[in-house]
Motif scaffolding. Structure first.
Motif, PDB file in Angstrom:
ATOM      1  N   ASP A  73     -81.158   3.041 -56.521  1.00  0.00           N
ATOM      2  CA  ASP A  73     -81.459   3.481 -55.161  1.00  0.00           C
ATOM      3  C   ASP A  73     -82.539   2.556 -54.613  1.00  0.00           C
ATOM      4  OD1 ASP A  73     -82.834   6.557 -53.806  1.00  0.00           O
ATOM      5  OD2 ASP A  73     -81.837   4.858 -52.886  1.00  0.00           O
TER       6      ASP A  73
ATOM      7  N   ARG B 198     -82.436   8.693 -47.449  1.00  0.00           N
ATOM      8  CA  ARG B 198     -81.879   7.561 -46.721  1.00  0.00           C
ATOM      9  C   ARG B 198     -80.621   7.014 -47.352  1.00  0.00           C
ATOM     10  NH1 ARG B 198     -86.565   3.546 -45.032  1.00  0.00           N
ATOM     11  NH2 ARG B 198     -84.749   2.391 -44.368  1.00  0.00           N
ATOM     12  N   ASN B 199     -80.391   7.324 -48.619  1.00  0.00           N
ATOM     13  CA  ASN B 199     -79.213   6.832 -49.304  1.00  0.00           C
ATOM     14  C   ASN B 199     -78.061   7.793 -49.041  1.00  0.00           C
ATOM     15  OD1 ASN B 199     -77.553   5.548 -51.038  1.00  0.00           O
ATOM     16  ND2 ASN B 199     -78.914   5.646 -52.788  1.00  0.00           N
TER      17      ASN B 199
ATOM     18  N   THR C 157     -70.262   0.846 -55.790  1.00  0.00           N
ATOM     19  CA  THR C 157     -71.379   0.512 -54.894  1.00  0.00           C
ATOM     20  C   THR C 157     -72.558   0.147 -55.780  1.00  0.00           C
ATOM     21  OG1 THR C 157     -72.101   2.789 -54.783  1.00  0.00           O
ATOM     22  CG2 THR C 157     -70.559   2.087 -53.156  1.00  0.00           C
ATOM     23  N   GLN C 158     -73.770   0.549 -55.413  1.00  0.00           N
ATOM     24  CA  GLN C 158     -74.915   0.167 -56.228  1.00  0.00           C
ATOM     25  C   GLN C 158     -75.288   1.288 -57.164  1.00  0.00           C
ATOM     26  OE1 GLN C 158     -77.573  -0.171 -53.150  1.00  0.00           O
ATOM     27  NE2 GLN C 158     -76.922  -2.181 -52.498  1.00  0.00           N
TER      28      GLN C 158
ATOM     29  N   GLY D 152     -72.190  -3.587 -46.571  1.00  0.00           N
ATOM     30  CA  GLY D 152     -72.957  -4.182 -47.643  1.00  0.00           C
ATOM     31  C   GLY D 152     -74.215  -3.449 -48.044  1.00  0.00           C
ATOM     32  N   SER D 153     -74.397  -2.225 -47.530  1.00  0.00           N
ATOM     33  CA  SER D 153     -75.611  -1.513 -47.910  1.00  0.00           C
ATOM     34  C   SER D 153     -75.325  -0.028 -47.930  1.00  0.00           C
ATOM     35  CB  SER D 153     -76.721  -1.817 -46.905  1.00  0.00           C
ATOM     36  OG  SER D 153     -77.700  -0.841 -46.988  1.00  0.00           O
ATOM     37  N   LEU D 154     -76.197   0.741 -48.633  1.00  0.00           N
ATOM     38  CA  LEU D 154     -76.017   2.190 -48.686  1.00  0.00           C
ATOM     39  C   LEU D 154     -77.094   2.934 -47.925  1.00  0.00           C
ATOM     40  CD1 LEU D 154     -75.063   3.221 -52.311  1.00  0.00           C
ATOM     41  CD2 LEU D 154     -73.717   3.469 -50.301  1.00  0.00           C
ATOM     42  N   ASP D 155     -77.964   2.209 -47.239  1.00  0.00           N
ATOM     43  CA  ASP D 155     -79.073   2.825 -46.539  1.00  0.00           C
ATOM     44  C   ASP D 155     -78.627   3.144 -45.124  1.00  0.00           C
ATOM     45  OD1 ASP D 155     -81.509   3.505 -45.507  1.00  0.00           O
ATOM     46  OD2 ASP D 155     -82.549   1.889 -46.523  1.00  0.00           O
TER      47      ASP D 155
ATOM     48  N   TYR E 196     -69.741   1.059 -47.521  1.00  0.00           N
ATOM     49  CA  TYR E 196     -70.447   0.040 -48.289  1.00  0.00           C
ATOM     50  C   TYR E 196     -69.698  -1.280 -48.267  1.00  0.00           C
ATOM     51  CZ  TYR E 196     -72.549  -2.355 -52.226  1.00  0.00           C
ATOM     52  OH  TYR E 196     -73.152  -3.266 -53.022  1.00  0.00           O
TER      53      TYR E 196
ATOM     54  N   GLN F 270     -80.035   3.630 -42.221  1.00  0.00           N
ATOM     55  CA  GLN F 270     -80.563   2.910 -41.061  1.00  0.00           C
ATOM     56  C   GLN F 270     -80.053   1.486 -41.016  1.00  0.00           C
ATOM     57  OE1 GLN F 270     -84.755   3.349 -41.186  1.00  0.00           O
ATOM     58  NE2 GLN F 270     -84.672   5.454 -40.438  1.00  0.00           N
ATOM     59  N   VAL F 271     -79.924   0.858 -42.208  1.00  0.00           N
ATOM     60  CA  VAL F 271     -79.405  -0.509 -42.249  1.00  0.00           C
ATOM     61  C   VAL F 271     -77.954  -0.530 -41.799  1.00  0.00           C
ATOM     62  CG1 VAL F 271     -78.910  -2.385 -43.816  1.00  0.00           C
ATOM     63  CG2 VAL F 271     -81.026  -1.146 -44.023  1.00  0.00           C
TER      64      VAL F 271
ATOM     65  N   GLU G 121     -85.101  -0.237 -48.981  1.00  0.00           N
ATOM     66  CA  GLU G 121     -85.211  -1.407 -48.120  1.00  0.00           C
ATOM     67  C   GLU G 121     -86.198  -1.120 -47.000  1.00  0.00           C
ATOM     68  OE1 GLU G 121     -81.718  -3.391 -47.052  1.00  0.00           O
ATOM     69  OE2 GLU G 121     -80.547  -2.544 -48.644  1.00  0.00           O
TER      70      GLU G 121
END
Lengths: 243, 114, 79
Positions: free
Chosen positions: C75, B23-24, C71-72, B99-102, B95, B104-105, C78
């Motif tokens: 991992d 997912r990432n 980035t982050q 604001g996210s790396l997922d 990103y 689906q988000v 969520e």
């Protein structure tokens, strides 16, 4: 719905393996005609003793032109996205690990090891990169390999010293890259005027000089690859503000 | 001989599973790198069966390895790193925008902004 | 010798995909490039070995570390 996703992934991987695994596991004998021909004729056709250099700079030089073009396009795209990102950030965030001691964040794990080692090793690696580039026709090496080593040396010099020299500024390096691409196009067209076709060797008649064309191509490709990768790495570290 | 091919096939399939399943976004780009590495290993391994000397024409060389897969794989390695660099720049841009790396988000947040 | 190196490469590859800290995965990818360069030298391919060592352990690691830095680093799962 984690189980449904897991089943979907397993079905996809099984379908891919049905297509790919019979290709990888097949057991035909490798043909030897090409190897025998190259063993007998590579040196008299192109003048290079390194057979791999003779292939990608002599027989199949069109692939090298295509690859140089792909490198140019991808570095241009990455730089376009990077410069847009750099405009949205403040200076302290991006240049905090490559510059003077006043600007570095205070951290007791941060020593002077990086600057000392990188600044002393930089010129040695640069010399080694030029050696690998220039001797590519008789020993393992060549344009690409020497170019990437020269790029690593330029990154060492940018990390190690605090003096802003012309060698590590993105202005000079991008001009050298454009000039190298122009010289590559000119060198490939010059074969047409000397009756050897596009990308042909224009000095084929004198047998002791015909390796010089491969040396010239190695130098041009090495400079191009080296400076473009160095520009991308220096822009990533945040040094593209100083022109 | 057959065991080495099975190991390379497993490496290829794990890279493919990473692109499909993780997912990432950065893990997906790791999978792309693994795919590249497995194909390069397969070509060089297959080309090295017909000889036992390196392809540099010295004075007395009789049985050299096939040099054509090596010339093709030089190009493949450089193009692989170019694709990785461009895709990583795009991932960082995504990103900063959402604001996210997922994945689906990111899809949800981009659809909400429309 | 080939089988040992290939199984090490496969193990490092699976670890790189399952690690929670992305910096550990980047170091595993750099180790895969080093083992591949060793394998290419054993298989009589010196040009490919020099290219893989310079590109894989040099340029590729630098761009991955840059991407993680902006980035982050972890991992996060969520829901």
């Amino acid at each position: 719905m984690k189980k449904l996703e897991l089943i979907k992934i397993v079905i996809t991987v099984l379908l891919c393996s049905l297509l790919v695994v019979p290709i990888i596991l097949s057991n035909h004998s490798w043909p030897t005609h090409a190897r025998n021909y190259l063993l007998a004729n590579a040196q008299s056709d192109t003048g290079a003793t390194n057979t791999v250099s003779a292939i990608y700079l002599g027989y199949r030089a069109m692939d090298t032109l295509g690859e140089t073009l792909v490198l140019l396009v991808s570095v241009t795209g990455t730089m376009a996205i990077l410069v847009k990102l750099g405009k949205e950030q403040t200076d302290e965030e991006t240049t905090s690990f490559s510059l003077t001691p006043e600007k570095r964040p205070t951290n007791r794990l941060r020593t002077h090891l990086l600057e000392t080692v990188a600044s002393k090793l930089g010129p040695i690696v640069l010399l080694f990169g030029f050696y690998v580039m220039l001797y590519g026709h008789i020993s393992p090496g060549g344009g690409f390999q020497g170019g990437v080593i020269v790029a690593s040396a330029i990154v060492f010099l940018a990390l190690g010293t605090e003096v802003k020299s012309k060698l590590t500024s993105t202005f000079v390096l991008s001009r050298i890259e454009s000039l190298s691409f122009l010289l590559l196009i000119l060198a490939s067209i010059s074969g047409v005027f000397f009756e050897s076709g596009f990308f042909g060797n224009p000095i084929k008649s004198a047998s002791s000089l015909s390796a010089n064309f491969i040396i010239l191509l190695n130098i041009i490709i090495g400079l191009k690859v080296g400076t473009s990768i160095a520009v991308m790495c220096i822009a990533m570290m945040g040094g593209s503000h100083d022109h | 001989m057959i065991i080495e091919r099975i190991l390379i096939a497993l490496l290829f399939l794990s890279g493919f599973a990473a692109i499909v399943g993780m997912r990432n976004i950065i893990k997906k780009i790791f999978g792309l790198n693994l795919l590249n590495a497995s194909v390069v290993l397969l070509f060089i391994l297959e080309g090295s069966r017909i000889g036992n000397q390196a392809p540099i024409l010295d004075a007395d060389i009789t049985n050299m390895v096939d040099p054509i897969p090596q010339a093709l794989m030089l190009t493949a390695i450089v193009i692989g790193v170019c694709v990785s660099a461009l895709s990583l720049a795009l991932a960082v841009r995504l990103y900063k925008a959402t604001g996210s790396l997922d994945i689906q988000v990111i899809t949800e947040r981009l659809q909400r902004e429309h | 010798m080939n089988i040992l190196l290939l199984s090490l490469i496969l193990a490092l590859g699976v670890y790189a995909l399952l690690a929670k800290d992305l910096l550990h995965s980047v170091i595993a990818l750099s180790a895969i490039s080093m083992l591949s360069a060793l394998l290419f030298t054993i298989l009589r391919a010196p040009d490919v070995a020099i290219t893989e060592a310079a590109v894989g352990a040099g340029v590729s690691t630098v761009i991955f570390v840059w991407a993680i830095r902006h980035t982050q680093r972890r991992d996060k799962e969520e829901p």
